[in-house]
Design a protein around this motif. Sequence first.
Motif: not given
Length: 731
Positions: A131-134, A197-199, A222-226, A234-236
């Motif tokens: 999911x994502x919102x614009x 960036x779900x937050x 956040x997974x990529x930060x790990x 960390x932009x998609x």
Amino acid sequence: MGKNIRLNNPRPNEDKSLSKAAAKRRQNKETIGEAWQRIFAMKNSPSDERRLSEVKQAMDDGIIGREPNSAGKRFSKAEALRLWAELEELERRDRLKELVDSMPDNYRLVTSEHDFYEMIDILAKEKLIVFDVETTGTDVYSDKIVGHVLSATSVDTHYYVPTDHDDASMSQLDRVFVAEELRSIYEDKTIKKIAHNAKFDIQMLKNDLNIDLGGLYWDTMEAMRLLNENESSYALKTLATKYLRDNSYTYGELFGQAGFNEIELQTALAYAAKDGDLTYRLYKFQRHHLAKLGNMLDYFLNVEMPLMSIVSDIELRGYDIDTEHAERYAEELRKKASKAHDNVVKHLGDINLNSPAQLKDAIEAHIGREIKDTNAKNTLKPLAKEFPVIADLLEYREITKLLSTYYDALPQLINPKTGRIHTRLNQNGAKTGRFSSGGGGSFNIQNQSGDARKMFVAPPGHYIVNADFAAQEVRIIASLSQEEVLLDAFARGVDAYATLASRFFGKPYEECYKLPDGSDTPERKQMKVVLLSSMYGATKFGLSKTLGISVDEAEEFRQTFFDTYKKIGAFIDKAQAFAKRNGFVWIGDKARKRRLPDARKRPKRIPYGKYWDDAYEDARKHNSAINQAMRQAPNAMVQGLAAIQTKVTMIELDKLVKARGWQWFAPIHDEIVLYTTDDLSAEDIAEIDRIMTQSYLLDGVDNATDIEIQRRWGESITAEEYLNGKEVPDL
């Protein structure tokens, strides 16, 4: 008499005019190639150099030409940079055309009720969706959702449901209708959700549509930060280009500053649906690799992901500020600052106290000797004991910083919609996994000084409760090193630093603990400095400055310390050796990595006596990077484990917060801070204590916590005082 002879020479003004005309003719004769040589010979910034090169290439290829109104004028750098903006616009249009032309068949624009309900039926059967919102912008308190991105992963279909685009070429579904129909999907905890960036999306859904997302499962940011804490971005789209080999452009590269509502619908579909597509593909890539790395997958799913909803709650809740206290105290501070300023200029002269150059000259004249700089910690504080004017200067600096950073600044950040100030809390803000905060027009909640804290107050009927991990990092050092002196100190419940000092200096414990006024003894301070500075990666030069001794004395002191406490030294050596072999260290039970690739490099040889020679500057930087990586290895293991302990404890505390109807304040370094109701009971305090000390156990060391209760942050009483009947101070 001789005749007056008039020489046929030009007058001075005529001479200048002729010179200018000649220069102009020379400029007009300059070829475009010569102009480029002249422009590239200028002192250009790296970004200008890149832009100029792109413009030259485009002109050589016939893509763009000179500005029509510049014909006959000398080609300039300013014109070239204006042409770059034109070139960028042409390229942006080409990117958008390519985006639409290459759009896959499984991207679906949903604008009719029939298609919408068909999508709902498919999504309701999914176990995992993206999911994502614009939105119109990035402010979660004032911007609006204009469309929803939803991906059905099992059938590889990516939908975009526009609701509020300006494009009138086709109909769009009503935003309230869409929100209410999607509510069951969004809030269903059995449907796992993936986002990048779900937050942000969680907060937009909550603030704009009052939807509480359920089932958050994976955040690819956040997974990529790990997976790699050293990423530059960390932009998609950046991550997709790098790891998925899908050449993707960021929002800014495609749309600039435009809100998504301004984007034409077919273009919006191509961009938005691709977001869902890339996010799912990145999720599969990340999950595959995390599963191969120790216990990182379990840690991510069971700690980092549950923590995200807590962090979101903290940000949305915000902080109540006592503006009357702020105004009143700020006025007192201004009076103190004015008095301190007057005292300083009385002795140093009427200089700008914010000018290091003026200040350095004035101080040197006053004290009769040269100083290196006007650094407060290293230069001025030692002088303050000898010269009262330096103490006044330090007070002036401290007060003005308190005013500009806190008392004048924070009240200006009160959000008109919520009536509170809000932070941005980054749960992996440090590369070791520790929290950071601030940025984006918010403030740093973790950097509030003692006086600044007093602006923060609990709402009526509530307390602010601080639960502090007692000596968190030193207990972790004891656990990781298994140093007997530290283990014994914590087992007996005595001060670790004083115990170290007692053995190191051969003095009784009481003489090494505290002075009569409650301050540290010199011995205890030295133990604290040498232990923590070694873990923080400080050099012998840093230790020298902190202890006020020579570099050789600092190095000898440190070596004697490690000779005395061999297991602490052995832990550091082992961490550095592991980093040297592998280019990383593990944190916790292989829960995280701290990647230190420079540790694996071979040092470059610098001949004796040539260290500061300009010819060896690159070698110095190379070797410095290696040394820094080696110093970071043990520090990362300590700091990283502290972060894990804090996060695991927060997740356990969240259960109590929800059960009691309390709210979150924030994690502040080694403190966890809550808003509790003011009927706080002995059982509540005991439960907070239990969770703080038992949620994440260390090897061979018991945890401990100190709990404080207050209505105004910083004006607290201890839990023991509270249980003995002492009143919590009123506001």
